[in-house]
Every structure is written in structure tokens, then in C-alpha cells.
Design a protein around this motif. Sequence first.
Motif, PDB file in Angstrom:
ATOM      1  N   ASN A 282      27.419 -27.516 -90.956  1.00 42.81           N
ATOM      2  CA  ASN A 282      27.615 -26.064 -90.879  1.00 42.81           C
ATOM      3  C   ASN A 282      27.103 -25.197 -92.064  1.00 42.81           C
ATOM      4  O   ASN A 282      26.557 -24.046 -92.169  1.00 42.81           O
TER       5      ASN A 282
ATOM      6  N   ASP B  34      23.365 -25.367 -92.788  1.00 40.98           N
ATOM      7  CA  ASP B  34      22.458 -24.338 -91.865  1.00 40.98           C
ATOM      8  C   ASP B  34      22.624 -22.838 -92.540  1.00 40.98           C
ATOM      9  O   ASP B  34      21.761 -22.313 -92.342  1.00 40.98           O
ATOM     10  N   LYS B  35      23.616 -22.544 -93.552  1.00 34.74           N
ATOM     11  CA  LYS B  35      23.660 -21.388 -93.973  1.00 34.74           C
ATOM     12  C   LYS B  35      22.811 -21.181 -95.112  1.00 34.74           C
ATOM     13  O   LYS B  35      22.585 -19.920 -95.726  1.00 34.74           O
TER      14      LYS B  35
END
Length: 244
Positions: free
Chosen positions: A221, A224-225
Motif C-alpha cells: 500500500n 502504491d503511493k
Amino acid sequence: MEDFIILSPGQRLRKLRKKLGMTQAELASDNISKNYISMFENGKRPINVINATYLAEAINQKAKEKNIDIFIKPSYFIKNERDIAREMCLEIIEEVSQNQMNKYSKYKNLYKAIYISSQYGFIDLLAQALEFKGKTLFREGLYFCAMTHLSKSLLYYFQEGNKEGIYNCYLAIGQIHFMDENYEAAIAYFNLASAYGNEDNILYYRALCHYKLGHYKIARNIIDKIIFKDERVLKLEKNISNIV
């Protein structure tokens, strides 16, 4: 400790004159007397630009005749001890930042910059010198000593309100904890750094810590940023994808 003493303008002249084997009488001229030189060297007489220019030219000419590597500007006899001290610290930090010194010269000169900047209250330069020494110690694997210097640097950067310096110290301390496999502490410091600098860089380190802790979904996660993914980010992303 002699190298750490900042000479007064007159003391600088005396040191150069003696290095060149010149007497006060030999340095004197029709426009500047032996008595004036004596009083200037002893701090009893100020100097103007004209006389400073003459003295600089006389010293440089004598050095050239003797094939001694000396070349000074008139300002060398005008600047006060504080100005010279600051210039000295700035020069050391610049040389260290460009990796122009070997390891032992770095330690010696950074210690000198730390000592002088502390004596004269140059908080901004003290913070920089401590940061560079901390990072040098870190590269040598001396993590405890590196942490000590970086923590001190951080305090001075906060005093100066230097966000870039704060970011660099938090990041470096986080990296030390990472290398020491204290990933939770590393994440804490990377989170602190994120408020002051490059978010993509911090996200990478946070993802890497979670990856090491086995928190693969959290690491994914975070990856993905990241907007701009360099080679190291893509490699980590691939490793995570092979697991999740």
C-alpha cells in the motif's frame, strides 16, 4: 589545539612575517613605519585598506621570491577573528561535502569545525558539522556515535528552524535504526522526517521497513503511493508482488 586558535589581524601578520623570515624593519616602507607595524601586530593600532593592501602585496612578493606557497588578500588583515572563524568553518564543511578529504582528515577537520563553531556560537555551522560527522560515522558502521552526533545536530537545526537539516537528520537516524534492524524505531523516525522533506523517499524507507517486518500488504500500500518510482522502488515492489 594551536590549529584551533583564531589569530587577530595583527597576529596573522606577525605569523606570516616570521614564516618568511622578515623583520618589522624589512616590511616597513616610506608609507608605513616599523612602529606602526609593531603596534598593529600587538593590537594597539587599527589598519585601513591602503595599509592592508601594501602589507598583503609585500608579503606575497616576499613569498614569491622565496618560492613559498602564500598568497593573501588585503581583507586578511582587516577581517576580525569572528569573520575568519566563520570562513574557516564554511571552508571545512564545503570540502567535506565534496568528499575532498580522506577519512582521517574528515574527522580531524570536522572536529575543528565543531570546536570553533561552538566557541563562536555559529549554531548553523555547528549543526552542519555535527550532521556531516554523524553521517561519516554512520558510513563507518559506528552507529552509536553517529546517533549521538546526529541527535545534537537535530537540536541545533530546530533552534535555527532549518527544515532541510531536520529532515536530513531524521532520515539519517531512521537509516541507522534500519541498519541496526530496529525497524519499528526506523519507521518512527521516517514518519517524523516526512513532515519536513521528500515524501517519496520516506515512503520507500517506510515500505522497506514494513517489508522487513513481514507486513507485506502494508508495504504494498505504501509503495502504491510513490509517484516517481526509481530502480530501488521497482525492485522492492517486485519482491512484494512475488509474496502477496
